[in-house]
Motif scaffolding. Sequence first.
Motif, PDB file in Angstrom:
ATOM      1  N   ASP A  44      12.914   9.083   5.151  1.00 52.52           N
ATOM      2  CA  ASP A  44      11.486   9.249   5.736  1.00 52.52           C
ATOM      3  C   ASP A  44      11.059  10.609   5.358  1.00 52.52           C
ATOM      4  O   ASP A  44      11.694  11.215   4.434  1.00 52.52           O
ATOM      5  CB  ASP A  44      11.702   9.637   7.350  1.00 52.52           C
TER       6      ASP A  44
ATOM      7  N   GLY B  57       2.637  13.231   1.732  1.00 58.62           N
ATOM      8  CA  GLY B  57       2.261  11.915   2.512  1.00 58.62           C
ATOM      9  C   GLY B  57       3.022  11.889   3.692  1.00 58.62           C
ATOM     10  O   GLY B  57       4.222  12.421   4.013  1.00 58.62           O
ATOM     11  N   GLU B  58       2.918  10.887   4.593  1.00 57.79           N
ATOM     12  CA  GLU B  58       3.709  10.463   5.946  1.00 57.79           C
ATOM     13  C   GLU B  58       4.043   9.176   5.646  1.00 57.79           C
ATOM     14  O   GLU B  58       3.278   8.084   5.705  1.00 57.79           O
ATOM     15  CB  GLU B  58       2.669  10.567   7.338  1.00 57.79           C
ATOM     16  N   PHE B  59       5.308   9.073   5.332  1.00 59.98           N
ATOM     17  CA  PHE B  59       6.091   7.631   5.291  1.00 59.98           C
ATOM     18  C   PHE B  59       7.235   7.522   5.796  1.00 59.98           C
ATOM     19  O   PHE B  59       7.872   8.636   6.160  1.00 59.98           O
ATOM     20  CB  PHE B  59       6.136   7.440   3.312  1.00 59.98           C
TER      21      PHE B  59
ATOM     22  N   VAL C 106       5.827   4.241  -2.286  1.00 56.15           N
ATOM     23  CA  VAL C 106       5.111   5.683  -2.735  1.00 56.15           C
ATOM     24  C   VAL C 106       5.113   5.647  -3.992  1.00 56.15           C
ATOM     25  O   VAL C 106       5.647   4.756  -4.759  1.00 56.15           O
ATOM     26  CB  VAL C 106       6.190   6.589  -2.368  1.00 56.15           C
TER      27      VAL C 106
ATOM     28  N   GLU D 132       0.835  -1.168  -0.028  1.00 51.27           N
ATOM     29  CA  GLU D 132      -0.089   0.010  -0.154  1.00 51.27           C
ATOM     30  C   GLU D 132       0.757   1.126   0.032  1.00 51.27           C
ATOM     31  O   GLU D 132       1.537   1.381   0.887  1.00 51.27           O
ATOM     32  CB  GLU D 132      -0.625  -0.075   1.218  1.00 51.27           C
ATOM     33  N   PRO D 133       0.768   2.037  -1.246  1.00 49.04           N
ATOM     34  CA  PRO D 133       1.546   3.436  -1.006  1.00 49.04           C
ATOM     35  C   PRO D 133       1.218   4.081   0.075  1.00 49.04           C
ATOM     36  O   PRO D 133      -0.088   4.453   0.547  1.00 49.04           O
ATOM     37  CB  PRO D 133       1.156   4.075  -2.113  1.00 49.04           C
ATOM     38  N   LYS D 134       2.268   4.783   0.641  1.00 51.75           N
ATOM     39  CA  LYS D 134       2.223   5.850   1.866  1.00 51.75           C
ATOM     40  C   LYS D 134       2.257   7.109   1.409  1.00 51.75           C
ATOM     41  O   LYS D 134       2.157   8.049   2.349  1.00 51.75           O
ATOM     42  CB  LYS D 134       3.071   5.243   2.899  1.00 51.75           C
ATOM     43  N   GLY D 135       2.579   7.443   0.443  1.00 52.07           N
ATOM     44  CA  GLY D 135       2.988   8.920   0.044  1.00 52.07           C
ATOM     45  C   GLY D 135       3.041   8.816  -1.610  1.00 52.07           C
ATOM     46  O   GLY D 135       2.942   8.018  -2.485  1.00 52.07           O
TER      47      GLY D 135
ATOM     48  N   ASP E 294       8.971   2.455   3.020  1.00 46.83           N
ATOM     49  CA  ASP E 294       7.489   2.282   2.446  1.00 46.83           C
ATOM     50  C   ASP E 294       7.343   2.487   1.032  1.00 46.83           C
ATOM     51  O   ASP E 294       8.370   2.944   0.408  1.00 46.83           O
ATOM     52  CB  ASP E 294       6.839   3.435   3.184  1.00 46.83           C
TER      53      ASP E 294
END
Length: 373
Positions: free
Chosen positions: A336, A310-312, A318, A279-282, A316
């Motif tokens: 980050d 986004g907050e990643f 993206v 699942e993409p976080k940003g 993660d």
Amino acid sequence: MASPELSQFRRIVVKVGSALLVDSDAGEVRASWLAALAADLAKLHREGRDVLIVSSGSIALGRSKLKLPRGPLKLEESQAAAAVGQIALARIWSEVLGDHGIGAGQILVTLQDTEERRRYLNARSTIGKLLEWRAIPVINENDTVATNEIRYGDNDRLAARVATMASADLLVLLSDIDGLYDSPPKNNPNAKLIPVVDSISSDIEAVAGDAESELSRGGMRTKVEAAKIATTGGTHMLIASGKIEHPLQAIADGGRCTWFLTPANPVTSRKRWIAGSLEPKGTLTIDAGAVRALRAGASLLPAGVIKVEGEFARGDAVIVRGPDTREIGRGLIAYDADDAERIKGRSSPDVMAILGISGRSEMIHRDDLVVGG
């Protein structure tokens, strides 16, 4: 299906078990056997192949040096024995590879290091750099800190995890038996070797047995489980006898073994995982020059990023979009979100001045990036 040949593979992980490495009666390393194996590894290395070793033996060596009695050890006893044995194990590999002019790098991992993406990327990056420097990574489970809940339980599955993490195209499990048989050969003198397994069916799983050696936590069952991990990740695997000298040369010469084949390859399997399973976080928006570079196969550098959303966290997934907001691809971010925001649009030399550390030159490495059509 025909068996492959060792010469076809470019990145090879070789797993060495405790029972092969350590003479339990003498309480010593099998020096002659190990020297012969090191010669085989050095030959592959000279041919330009990437070589990794997953080595058991720290607990076995530790219990020998501490003169512990035979029999099962409690968890804390195993951890303490490993603390003593790991020093000896690292020295042994450094010396036998050093005899061939090859540097060895020690890496200790736990299950979490391959399951949690931040640690996964760190371990993968370290392995990649050692291989780039033409050193041989020697990898073992970190028995000094592992617990029953997080330990692999055997180094066959550890080796399979390492092979997929390192995008190896072949995993070699050296065993006390020369392959998978249709029934236990110790009980059935007419048992037949299965030379090629092109799919791990329920029938294949049914012929696997359990561990028999007190020095080994593995057995044929765990080897078949390792094969499932490896082949799912696009890595071919083989089981061959490690009881003979020059076991890898024997494989190259067409010796008896069992191949577990995969229709995939490490790169496509990994890319499929990044593209569809995470699942993409940003989102990163990049300029037109960066779009052209990515389509040409380059990594994404901070200089090409114009917007961070986004907050990643590092590791993660993206989404990468072009200046027209169309999706270009997806990848695993090396920074980050806060750090990515600070270094966007900046050249790689600026990263150290901004972050106070040299950092990584790529925002997303090309091996961690899937670019769409």
